[in-house]
Design an enzyme around this catalytic site. Structure first.
Site, PDB file in Angstrom:
ATOM      1  N   LYS A 149       0.569  -1.394   0.379  1.00 44.74           N
ATOM      2  CA  LYS A 149      -0.199  -0.429   0.183  1.00 44.74           C
ATOM      3  C   LYS A 149       1.347   1.429  -0.303  1.00 44.74           C
ATOM      4  CE  LYS A 149      -4.820  -1.629   1.000  1.00 44.74           C
ATOM      5  NZ  LYS A 149      -4.503  -2.710   1.427  1.00 44.74           N
TER       6      LYS A 149
ATOM      7  N   SER B 295       0.871  -9.755  -0.248  1.00 43.93           N
ATOM      8  CA  SER B 295       0.907  -8.355  -0.194  1.00 43.93           C
ATOM      9  C   SER B 295       1.198  -7.667   0.564  1.00 43.93           C
ATOM     10  CB  SER B 295      -0.746  -8.545  -1.416  1.00 43.93           C
ATOM     11  OG  SER B 295      -1.457  -8.883   0.488  1.00 43.93           O
TER      12      SER B 295
HETATM   13  C1  LIG Z   1      -5.454  -3.686   1.177  1.00 44.78           C
HETATM   14  C2  LIG Z   1      -4.334  -5.224   0.812  1.00 44.78           C
HETATM   15  C3  LIG Z   1      -5.429  -6.343  -0.286  1.00 44.78           C
HETATM   16  C4  LIG Z   1      -6.467  -5.934  -1.101  1.00 44.78           C
HETATM   17  O1  LIG Z   1      -5.524  -4.273  -1.863  1.00 44.78           O
HETATM   18  P1  LIG Z   1      -7.580  -3.947  -2.436  1.00 44.78           P
HETATM   19  O2  LIG Z   1      -6.520  -2.609  -3.038  1.00 44.78           O
HETATM   20  O3  LIG Z   1      -8.063  -3.175  -1.412  1.00 44.78           O
HETATM   21  O4  LIG Z   1      -8.018  -4.437  -3.224  1.00 44.78           O
HETATM   22  C5  LIG Z   1      -4.192  -7.350  -0.327  1.00 44.78           C
HETATM   23  N1  LIG Z   1      -3.213  -7.545   0.536  1.00 44.78           N
HETATM   24  C6  LIG Z   1      -3.397  -6.944   1.590  1.00 44.78           C
HETATM   25  C7  LIG Z   1      -2.108  -7.303   3.007  1.00 44.78           C
HETATM   26  C8  LIG Z   1      -4.078  -5.613   1.585  1.00 44.78           C
HETATM   27  O5  LIG Z   1      -2.828  -4.505   3.186  1.00 44.78           O
END
Ligand SMILES: *Cc1c(COP(=O)(O)O)cnc(C)c1O
Length: 332
Positions: free
Chosen positions: A57, A314
């Protein structure tokens, strides 16, 4: 060619790439030997867990703040940026703003645990405690925007946010030009939509696969209905995938609809097993939202044999307590 309504063009993603240079990590893409053997494919892991805040993010938040400085000058951001998020987005805004020399306020309800609030404050943001709900925190954000002229940095629904996350797509193709498929968690759609926009522009034959929670998946329900819907939230090991997409969604709903090829939902048990797999076999600690790609491969038997497949790891925001819950659910 006319601009798409969502505004997440290849040019926007390339501009984001320039802005992120030196501000966020260009993360590694590593081959998993164990998973490649298990699925008889080339399974590559994109390690967004290596970002300084532990999640991707940072890309979107940094891109948006840097772009606003570029377009309107620092004076336009003198009152600072503001958001309401306990999780990866709140930490991202705090970190990005501090690096770019812009004040940041993160509004949190009084129910958010102290350690989460302290983590945001430690990154240099002012934490403002208001009310007893997420709605109260959002109301305070709106007041600060209206009365103080602060600038809202949303978690996903803005072309600058999605373009920032889309820089992952550019990096994937640099490191794996023969990529066949990518799997990423899908919540608000900034991550999957951004990556998908980059891949569809540069290598349209890549299959873009979104993975959501089995319950409380607002984007999945909205796509099925053909318009944004609100759904009831449920607790999940993949808590970063919770939350709505906004009934007035103006970017990511259209974007995901355009670029996503396939969508799967995964059970809590499959997420738990994937989290344990990552720790046990890969020696990588990931949060539930980051384990859903592997969970989908395992639970749905997706045909990946012989393919080059990227899983987006992510984020790594997982407490020992949550990991214990995953272990118990995975039966080990
Ligand atoms: C926010 C987030 C997501 C999903 O992202 P979006 O843009 O809201 O679809 C996936 N994995 C992690 C670790 C996140 O913080």
């Amino acid at each position: 060619m006319s601009e798409p309504s969502h505004g997440v063009t290849l040019a926007a993603i390339q501009a984001a790439r320039r802005r992120l240079e030196g501000q966020v990590a260009r993360t590694p893409l590593v081959r998993s030997e164990a998973l490649s053997r298990r699925f008889d494919a080339d399974i590559l892991l994109k390690l967004e867990t290596c970002q300084p805040t532990g999640a991707f993010k940072l890309r979107g938040a940094t891109n948006m703040i840097a772009a606003l400085i570029e377009r309107h000058g620092r004076e336009a951001l003198a009152a600072g940026v503001v958001t309401a998020s306990t999780g990866n987005h709140g930490r991202a805004v705090a970190h990005a703003a501090a690096r770019l020399g812009i004040p940041a306020v993160v509004c949190l309800s009084r129910l958010v645990p102290a350690d989460k609030a302290e983590a945001v404050a430690a990154l240099g943001a002012e934490v403002r405690r208001v009310g007893e709900s997420q709605d109260a925190a959002f109301a305070e954000v709106e007041r600060l925007v209206r009365e103080r002229g602060m600038v809202l940095i949303p978690p996903f629904d803005d072309p600058l946010i999605a373009a920032g996350q889309g820089t992952i797509g550019l990096e994937l193709l640099e490191d794996a030009p023969d990529l066949d498929r990518v799997l990423a968690g899908l919540s608000g759609g900034g991550l999957l939509g951004g990556i998908g926009a980059a891949l569809k522009a540069l290598r349209p034959e890549v299959t873009v696969t979104g993975v959501s929670l089995s319950r409380g998946a607002a984007m999945a329900e909205s796509l099925a209905a053909g318009h944004p819907l609100a759904v009831e939230e449920e607790t999940s090991l993949g808590d970063s995938l919770g939350g709505g997409i906004g009934l007035d969604n103006r970017c990511t709903f259209a974007l995901v609809r355009e670029v996503m090829d396939e969508h799967y939902r995964v059970s809590e048990a499959a997420i738990a097993a994937a989290m344990v797999d990552f720790l046990e076999h890969e020696k990588r600690l990931v949060e539930g939202a980051a384990a859903v790609g592997l969970a989908a491969l395992a639970e749905h038997g997706i045909a990946v044999r012989g393919q080059t497949v990227a899983l987006i790891l992510s984020g790594n925001a997982v407490s020992l307590e949550t990991f214990d819950r995953a272990r118990a659910l995975a039966g080990c």
